[in-house]
Design a protein around this motif. Structure first.
Motif, PDB file in Angstrom:
ATOM      1  N   PHE A 189      37.951  13.460 -25.896  1.00 55.75           N
ATOM      2  CA  PHE A 189      38.781  14.262 -26.801  1.00 55.75           C
ATOM      3  C   PHE A 189      40.248  13.939 -26.550  1.00 55.75           C
ATOM      4  CE2 PHE A 189      34.756  16.383 -26.782  1.00 55.75           C
ATOM      5  CZ  PHE A 189      34.600  16.730 -28.112  1.00 55.75           C
ATOM      6  N   ARG A 190      40.893  13.412 -27.561  1.00 56.05           N
ATOM      7  CA  ARG A 190      42.285  13.004 -27.443  1.00 56.05           C
ATOM      8  C   ARG A 190      43.103  13.643 -28.549  1.00 56.05           C
ATOM      9  NH1 ARG A 190      43.402   8.831 -24.347  1.00 56.05           N
ATOM     10  NH2 ARG A 190      41.700   8.129 -23.013  1.00 56.05           N
ATOM     11  N   THR A 191      44.407  13.622 -28.383  1.00 59.58           N
ATOM     12  CA  THR A 191      45.239  14.321 -29.346  1.00 59.58           C
ATOM     13  C   THR A 191      46.119  13.346 -30.127  1.00 59.58           C
ATOM     14  OG1 THR A 191      46.892  16.059 -29.583  1.00 59.58           O
ATOM     15  CG2 THR A 191      46.988  14.750 -27.570  1.00 59.58           C
ATOM     16  N   VAL A 192      46.482  13.746 -31.341  1.00 59.19           N
ATOM     17  CA  VAL A 192      47.513  13.048 -32.104  1.00 59.19           C
ATOM     18  C   VAL A 192      48.663  14.048 -32.261  1.00 59.19           C
ATOM     19  CG1 VAL A 192      45.836  11.595 -33.300  1.00 59.19           C
ATOM     20  CG2 VAL A 192      46.562  13.725 -34.368  1.00 59.19           C
ATOM     21  N   ALA A 294      38.543  21.578 -29.251  1.00 57.49           N
ATOM     22  CA  ALA A 294      39.711  21.572 -30.142  1.00 57.49           C
ATOM     23  C   ALA A 294      40.995  21.552 -29.315  1.00 57.49           C
ATOM     24  CB  ALA A 294      39.679  22.808 -31.053  1.00 57.49           C
ATOM     25  N   MET A 295      41.052  22.395 -28.298  1.00 58.11           N
ATOM     26  CA  MET A 295      42.262  22.479 -27.475  1.00 58.11           C
ATOM     27  C   MET A 295      42.557  21.145 -26.791  1.00 58.11           C
ATOM     28  SD  MET A 295      41.422  26.289 -26.126  1.00 58.11           S
ATOM     29  CE  MET A 295      42.827  26.778 -25.160  1.00 58.11           C
ATOM     30  N   ALA A 296      41.490  20.470 -26.341  1.00 62.25           N
ATOM     31  CA  ALA A 296      41.678  19.146 -25.725  1.00 62.25           C
ATOM     32  C   ALA A 296      42.168  18.126 -26.749  1.00 62.25           C
ATOM     33  CB  ALA A 296      40.365  18.675 -25.101  1.00 62.25           C
ATOM     34  N   SER A 297      41.965  18.425 -28.035  1.00 62.86           N
ATOM     35  CA  SER A 297      42.464  17.561 -29.116  1.00 62.86           C
ATOM     36  C   SER A 297      43.847  18.009 -29.571  1.00 62.86           C
ATOM     37  CB  SER A 297      41.497  17.613 -30.307  1.00 62.86           C
ATOM     38  OG  SER A 297      40.165  17.436 -29.895  1.00 62.86           O
ATOM     39  N   GLY A 298      44.453  18.921 -28.838  1.00 67.58           N
ATOM     40  CA  GLY A 298      45.787  19.423 -29.191  1.00 67.58           C
ATOM     41  C   GLY A 298      45.763  20.411 -30.342  1.00 67.58           C
ATOM     42  N   VAL A 299      44.588  20.962 -30.623  1.00 66.47           N
ATOM     43  CA  VAL A 299      44.446  21.873 -31.760  1.00 66.47           C
ATOM     44  C   VAL A 299      44.260  23.308 -31.239  1.00 66.47           C
ATOM     45  CG1 VAL A 299      43.015  22.446 -33.767  1.00 66.47           C
ATOM     46  CG2 VAL A 299      43.433  20.053 -33.162  1.00 66.47           C
ATOM     47  N   GLY A 319      46.861  29.671 -28.308  1.00 58.91           N
ATOM     48  CA  GLY A 319      46.184  30.035 -29.541  1.00 58.91           C
ATOM     49  C   GLY A 319      46.577  31.436 -29.947  1.00 58.91           C
ATOM     50  N   LEU A 320      45.821  32.006 -30.859  1.00 58.96           N
ATOM     51  CA  LEU A 320      46.137  33.331 -31.391  1.00 58.96           C
ATOM     52  C   LEU A 320      44.856  34.152 -31.424  1.00 58.96           C
ATOM     53  CD1 LEU A 320      48.300  31.967 -34.342  1.00 58.96           C
ATOM     54  CD2 LEU A 320      49.199  33.175 -32.328  1.00 58.96           C
ATOM     55  N   LEU A 321      44.935  35.409 -30.987  1.00 62.96           N
ATOM     56  CA  LEU A 321      43.748  36.266 -30.938  1.00 62.96           C
ATOM     57  C   LEU A 321      43.908  37.446 -31.874  1.00 62.96           C
ATOM     58  CD1 LEU A 321      43.250  36.258 -27.045  1.00 62.96           C
ATOM     59  CD2 LEU A 321      41.879  35.006 -28.735  1.00 62.96           C
ATOM     60  N   PHE A 322      42.820  37.819 -32.516  1.00 62.67           N
ATOM     61  CA  PHE A 322      42.847  39.008 -33.377  1.00 62.67           C
ATOM     62  C   PHE A 322      41.727  39.971 -32.965  1.00 62.67           C
ATOM     63  CE2 PHE A 322      39.241  37.717 -36.060  1.00 62.67           C
ATOM     64  CZ  PHE A 322      39.272  36.334 -36.012  1.00 62.67           C
ATOM     65  N   GLU A 323      41.851  41.218 -33.422  1.00 62.73           N
ATOM     66  CA  GLU A 323      40.815  42.198 -33.108  1.00 62.73           C
ATOM     67  C   GLU A 323      39.577  41.891 -33.947  1.00 62.73           C
ATOM     68  OE1 GLU A 323      40.986  44.082 -30.505  1.00 62.73           O
ATOM     69  OE2 GLU A 323      43.005  43.235 -30.280  1.00 62.73           O
ATOM     70  N   LEU A 352      46.637  22.090 -25.058  1.00 63.61           N
ATOM     71  CA  LEU A 352      46.367  20.881 -24.270  1.00 63.61           C
ATOM     72  C   LEU A 352      46.435  21.182 -22.776  1.00 63.61           C
ATOM     73  CD1 LEU A 352      45.735  18.137 -25.363  1.00 63.61           C
ATOM     74  CD2 LEU A 352      48.171  17.560 -25.260  1.00 63.61           C
ATOM     75  N   THR A 353      47.429  21.942 -22.381  1.00 63.10           N
ATOM     76  CA  THR A 353      47.574  22.307 -20.966  1.00 63.10           C
ATOM     77  C   THR A 353      46.359  23.098 -20.489  1.00 63.10           C
ATOM     78  OG1 THR A 353      49.954  22.392 -21.253  1.00 63.10           O
ATOM     79  CG2 THR A 353      49.074  23.493 -19.305  1.00 63.10           C
ATOM     80  N   ARG A 354      45.949  24.055 -21.309  1.00 61.33           N
ATOM     81  CA  ARG A 354      44.787  24.871 -20.940  1.00 61.33           C
ATOM     82  C   ARG A 354      43.541  24.000 -20.824  1.00 61.33           C
ATOM     83  NH1 ARG A 354      42.170  27.696 -18.171  1.00 61.33           N
ATOM     84  NH2 ARG A 354      40.782  29.329 -18.899  1.00 61.33           N
TER      85      ARG A 354
END
Ligand code: GMT
Length: 378
Positions: A189-192, A294-299, A319-323, A352-354
């Motif tokens: 998994f890589r990022t652009v 997804a996170m490892a892909s920078g998403v 990311g973003l969390l909702f109820e 990506l850091t996570r």
């Protein structure tokens, strides 16, 4: 072993699902680190059609169809057949550790194997992954059979703190399981660049088996609000029983060509880097492997505060969390995100850091330490 490592048996489902993916990833990583790995499954799990050196696949049946179903319904004869196969592999290959992924039906299979082998049994480890606890584990008949099977293992692991607490409560485990989180292969998994330089419409993506536990209709309604309010696209990867309902909710944007139906894909690493936000709406996730991918892909990920998701996705950082259930709030978060390139860059970097903190290099040694530990004890 000639290679100086351990001889490990991994038992898993054959379908396109998180627990099998984790087992397959673990098999590859353990083999790369010099262990001899034997994967036993009903048929070849996706990703092991051509096993790498150090991995061998032993299967019960010869049909290798890709399935999105978790086949948890086994006849007694099939269970015995699997236990017989596992026991013969353990003996022939002199396996030291037998490690199952997903309790149903493998906890019973391992129990049977232990009974068959007696003194010659390997150390036995089980990883609980999701609905084996949160859905099946709540059924009294299943729970009554799983309780003693889990209590007899040398070690139990789960993939998040939330799932560990749930499993401890439901199965009245003698001690809480070890939490070993899922991991991601950063070579795969890589990022652009995020946001994309060339000004295309931003892409939301949803990847799942479109089963009820993923709440796909809710995902479709959130996405529908976003698509109606901002120039954007939705990519849907996977399929399942709720797909027709999803397609009917998204009828208009599908007709406008703004929803891409990509079907089941085993190469999500080729898709995710070209999207901008992963939309999750599950009723429950013990971990949510695709969020990590997804996170490892920078998403970054927008997801409900349920299960292990808040342990993986930090609100406003990665990311973003909702109820849970707040579809309007979820759509609002997505729209804020789409309107703010600085936020996109920040969350992409945070994601990506996570993900890097859950690389194979960070997590696989924890399984190796667990194996060493149980071998010291048995
Ligand atoms: O539990 C399931 O329904 C399926 C299971 C699987 O085999 O795909 O998924 C679970 O295990 C994954 C790998 O650890 C986790 O990422 C998923 O969050 C988890 N699913 C649920 O908790 C619903």
């Amino acid at each position: 072993s000639l290679r100086g490592g351990l001889r490990v048996g991994l038992l898993c489902h054959r379908g396109v699902g998180g627990s099998a993916m984790v087992a397959v990833g673990l098999a590859r990583q353990l083999a790369a680190r010099g262990h001899d790995v034997h994967v036993v499954a009903r048929s070849t799990p996706p990703g092991l059609e051509t096993p790498p050196p150090g991995v061998r696949v032993h299967r019960l049946t010869a049909t290798d169809d890709v399935t999105t179903r978790l086949d948890v319904d086994w006849t007694t004869a099939e269970l015995h057949g699997l236990a017989e196969l596992v026991a013969s592999v353990v003996q022939r290959e002199r396996l030291q550790v037998l490690h199952f992924h997903y309790a149903v039906p493998f906890a019973w299979v391992v129990q049977d194997v232990v009974r068959r082998l007696g003194e010659d049994r390997p150390a036995v480890v089980g990883t609980l992954h999701g609905t084996d606890v949160s859905v099946l584990g709540r059924r009294p008949a299943v729970r009554r059979r799983l309780e003693p099977a889990l209590a007899a293992l040398d070690a139990v692991t789960t993939v998040s703190d939330h799932h560990a607490a749930l499993a401890t409560r439901i199965f009245r485990l003698p001690e809480p399981p070890d939490v070993i989180p899922n991991f991601v292969d950063l070579d795969r998994f890589r990022t652009v660049a995020h946001p994309p330089a060339h000004g295309r419409a931003p892409r939301l993506v949803h990847v799942s088996n479109f089963r009820q536990v993923k709440r796909p209709e809710s995902m479709a309604r959130i996405a529908g609000r976003v698509l109606a309010a901002a120039p954007s696209e939705l990519w849907l990867v996977g399929t399942g029983e709720r797909m027709p309902a999803v397609e009917s909710i998204l009828e208009d944007p599908i007709a406008d060509g703004r929803v891409r139906l990509l079907g089941v894909r085993l190469d999500v690493e080729n898709l995710l880097p070209h999207t901008d936000l992963l939309l999750v709406s599950s009723r429950m996730e013990s971990f949510c492997l695709v969020a990590l991918e997804a996170m490892a892909s920078g998403v970054p990920v927008v997801a409900p505060r349920v299960g292990g998701l808040p342990e993986l996705v930090e609100h406003g950082i990665s990311g973003l969390l909702f109820e849970p259930g707040d579809e309007e709030g979820a759509a609002r978060l997505v729209l804020v995100y789409l309107a703010d390139p600085a936020l996109q860059r920040r969350l992409s970097a945070g994601a990506l850091t996570r993900a890097r903190s859950l690389s194979t290099a960070a997590v696989i040694p924890r399984y190796e330490r667990l194996y060493a530990d149980v071998l010291g004890r048995t």
